[in-house]
Design a protein around this motif. Structure first.
Motif, mmCIF file in Angstrom:
data_model
loop_
_atom_site.group_PDB
_atom_site.id
_atom_site.type_symbol
_atom_site.label_atom_id
_atom_site.label_comp_id
_atom_site.label_asym_id
_atom_site.label_seq_id
_atom_site.Cartn_x
_atom_site.Cartn_y
_atom_site.Cartn_z
ATOM 1 N N LEU A 134 53.163 41.536 8.558
ATOM 2 C CA LEU A 134 52.768 40.222 9.067
ATOM 3 C C LEU A 134 51.250 40.154 9.258
ATOM 4 O O LEU A 134 50.647 41.050 9.853
ATOM 5 C CB LEU A 134 53.450 39.938 10.404
ATOM 6 C CG LEU A 134 54.910 39.485 10.378
ATOM 7 C CD1 LEU A 134 55.437 39.399 11.801
ATOM 8 C CD2 LEU A 134 55.054 38.147 9.689
ATOM 9 N N HIS A 135 50.650 39.097 8.767
ATOM 10 C CA HIS A 135 49.252 38.776 9.019
ATOM 11 C C HIS A 135 49.176 37.319 9.455
ATOM 12 O O HIS A 135 50.185 36.602 9.466
ATOM 13 C CB HIS A 135 48.394 38.998 7.767
ATOM 14 C CG HIS A 135 48.395 40.400 7.250
ATOM 15 N ND1 HIS A 135 47.708 41.429 7.869
ATOM 16 C CD2 HIS A 135 49.005 40.961 6.169
ATOM 17 C CE1 HIS A 135 47.886 42.555 7.197
ATOM 18 N NE2 HIS A 135 48.680 42.301 6.169
ATOM 19 N N ASP A 136 47.986 36.866 9.809
ATOM 20 C CA ASP A 136 47.797 35.463 10.159
ATOM 21 C C ASP A 136 46.396 35.036 9.724
ATOM 22 O O ASP A 136 45.402 35.666 10.097
ATOM 23 C CB ASP A 136 47.966 35.233 11.661
ATOM 24 C CG ASP A 136 47.922 33.762 12.024
ATOM 25 O OD1 ASP A 136 48.997 33.181 12.263
ATOM 26 O OD2 ASP A 136 46.830 33.178 12.072
ATOM 27 N N TYR A 185 43.349 32.699 9.975
ATOM 28 C CA TYR A 185 42.819 31.847 11.047
ATOM 29 C C TYR A 185 41.310 31.721 10.916
ATOM 30 O O TYR A 185 40.594 32.716 10.871
ATOM 31 C CB TYR A 185 43.186 32.457 12.404
ATOM 32 C CG TYR A 185 42.646 31.696 13.601
ATOM 33 C CD1 TYR A 185 42.664 30.307 13.646
ATOM 34 C CD2 TYR A 185 42.132 32.373 14.704
ATOM 35 C CE1 TYR A 185 42.182 29.611 14.744
ATOM 36 C CE2 TYR A 185 41.654 31.690 15.810
ATOM 37 C CZ TYR A 185 41.682 30.311 15.821
ATOM 38 O OH TYR A 185 41.195 29.632 16.913
ATOM 39 N N ASP A 208 50.923 32.047 9.774
ATOM 40 C CA ASP A 208 51.349 33.428 9.533
ATOM 41 C C ASP A 208 51.584 33.676 8.046
ATOM 42 O O ASP A 208 52.019 32.784 7.312
ATOM 43 C CB ASP A 208 52.642 33.736 10.289
ATOM 44 C CG ASP A 208 52.382 34.025 11.756
ATOM 45 O OD1 ASP A 208 51.219 34.147 12.150
ATOM 46 O OD2 ASP A 208 53.366 34.135 12.521
ATOM 47 N N CYS A 221 42.287 37.689 11.232
ATOM 48 C CA CYS A 221 43.724 37.908 11.244
ATOM 49 C C CYS A 221 44.182 37.791 12.699
ATOM 50 O O CYS A 221 43.764 38.587 13.543
ATOM 51 C CB CYS A 221 44.086 39.276 10.674
ATOM 52 S SG CYS A 221 45.877 39.594 10.712
ATOM 53 N N GLU A 259 47.257 38.094 13.823
ATOM 54 C CA GLU A 259 48.540 38.772 14.032
ATOM 55 C C GLU A 259 48.288 40.274 13.999
ATOM 56 O O GLU A 259 47.695 40.786 13.047
ATOM 57 C CB GLU A 259 49.521 38.375 12.941
ATOM 58 C CG GLU A 259 50.939 38.814 13.188
ATOM 59 C CD GLU A 259 51.654 37.929 14.193
ATOM 60 O OE1 GLU A 259 52.293 38.490 15.110
ATOM 61 O OE2 GLU A 259 51.570 36.700 14.078
ATOM 62 N N CYS A 312 48.390 43.696 13.008
ATOM 63 C CA CYS A 312 48.913 44.164 11.724
ATOM 64 C C CYS A 312 48.655 45.646 11.488
ATOM 65 O O CYS A 312 48.737 46.097 10.343
ATOM 66 C CB CYS A 312 48.306 43.339 10.588
ATOM 67 S SG CYS A 312 46.498 43.386 10.497
ATOM 68 N N HIS A 372 43.599 46.305 12.364
ATOM 69 C CA HIS A 372 43.687 44.850 12.586
ATOM 70 C C HIS A 372 42.340 44.246 12.953
ATOM 71 O O HIS A 372 41.970 43.179 12.461
ATOM 72 C CB HIS A 372 44.721 44.587 13.679
ATOM 73 C CG HIS A 372 44.657 43.206 14.255
ATOM 74 N ND1 HIS A 372 45.032 42.080 13.556
ATOM 75 C CD2 HIS A 372 44.252 42.766 15.478
ATOM 76 C CE1 HIS A 372 44.872 41.011 14.311
ATOM 77 N NE2 HIS A 372 44.405 41.396 15.485
#
Length: 289
Positions: free
Chosen positions: A189-191, A193, A202, A225, A227, A229, A233
């Motif tokens: 999972l990443h996000d 932004y 996401d 990012c 989320e 990860c 991160h």
């Protein structure tokens, strides 16, 4: 009594911290002012509830504190009070939800003229893909990923040959043009932004997610990012460069297409890629088209 004074001081300190805080939202650089408006409404409603309830608590502690000669009145139920609390709570929740639902409705309604650009996340970097002259992104799938095809494009799909690939580089966007950003993850999972855009989404392994925006200011902004990860991160950052359409076209003309990369791929690696392409079926959830 000391507890009542402490609660009142907490309210005053919280309001003062908000009014004089050096931490404010970054200047907006996209069309998503409605998201700021929804957040402002939520802030004011929650702020009013916080101040009102805590000052009432401080007043009640002071007024009804234990004193000689005073006896508490036990009232297990009060239907009038419960109805009032239910009514005003419902009004507050509706007031917070309504602007957010309006903003979300626009957020997922992509304009037909929006250009589709893909962002791919992996531990711990960003890569990007632009459609070529045909204006269509080619199909992609996890089974095609090799050292020579890091984004997993289908080598047999003619729509992908002119796709422009930017691996571990900056995301360039033209100012004033709507863009749909489709998102894929190669691992966890990443996000995606960008605070100035007020837009985020996401990246979920195995499926394609998306959002859209229209950049309104030129400049360079950070891609974060949002989320957790993995251990790197904090270092999963990138840059988005918003520039004039003319500058964007000049930059895009200097980038390499997937067809050019295939032409430079060693024969042995190309053979492996073609064998993979003919051996399996592309998972539909990973297909952009």
């Amino acid at each position: 009594m000391p507890v009542a004074v402490a609660i009142a001081m907490l309210v005053v300190g919280s309001v003062a911290f908000h009014l004089f805080s050096p931490w404010w939202s970054t200047p907006i650089a996209s069309n998503w002012g409605s998201i700021d408006s929804a957040l402002d409404v939520t802030l004011w409603i929650c702020g009013a509830a916080f101040v009102g309830l805590n000052l009432f608590l401080a007043w009640a502690l002071a007024k009804y504190r234990h004193r000689p000669g005073h006896r508490a009145h036990y009232e297990p139920e009060n239907s009038t009070l419960e109805k009032r609390l239910t009514f005003w709570t419902a009004i507050g929740i509706a007031g917070m939800l309504a602007p957010g639902l309006v903003a979300w409705g626009k957020y997922v309604s992509v304009p037909k003229e929006a250009t589709v650009i893909e962002a791919v996340g992996q531990q711990w970097q960003w890569s990007f893909r632009y459609p070529g002259p045909d204006g269509v992104l080619g199909a992609a799938g996890v089974k095609y990923i090799t050292p020579d095809n890091a984004l997993g494009l289908d080598p047999l799909d003619p729509f992908g040959r002119d796709d422009i690939l930017v691996e571990s580089g900056d995301l360039h966007l033209p100012v004033g043009k709507p863009v749909k950003i489709v998102l894929r993850s190669k691992d966890v999972l990443h996000d995606f932004y960008v605070p100035e855009f007020r837009a985020k989404m996401d990246l979920v392994p195995g499926i394609v997610t998306y959002f859209w925006l229209t950049p309104t200011k030129t400049g360079t902004f950070d891609i974060l990012c949002a989320e957790l990860c993995g251990t790197g991160h904090h270092a999963m950052r990138g840059k988005v460069v918003v520039e004039t359409p003319q500058a964007f076209a000049q930059w895009q003309a200097q980038q390499s297409s997937f067809g050019q990369i295939l032409a430079e791929t060693p024969p042995a690696a190309m053979s492996i890629l073609l064998i993979k392409a003919n051996a399996c079926i592309v998972p539909a959830s990973w297909s952009i088209r």
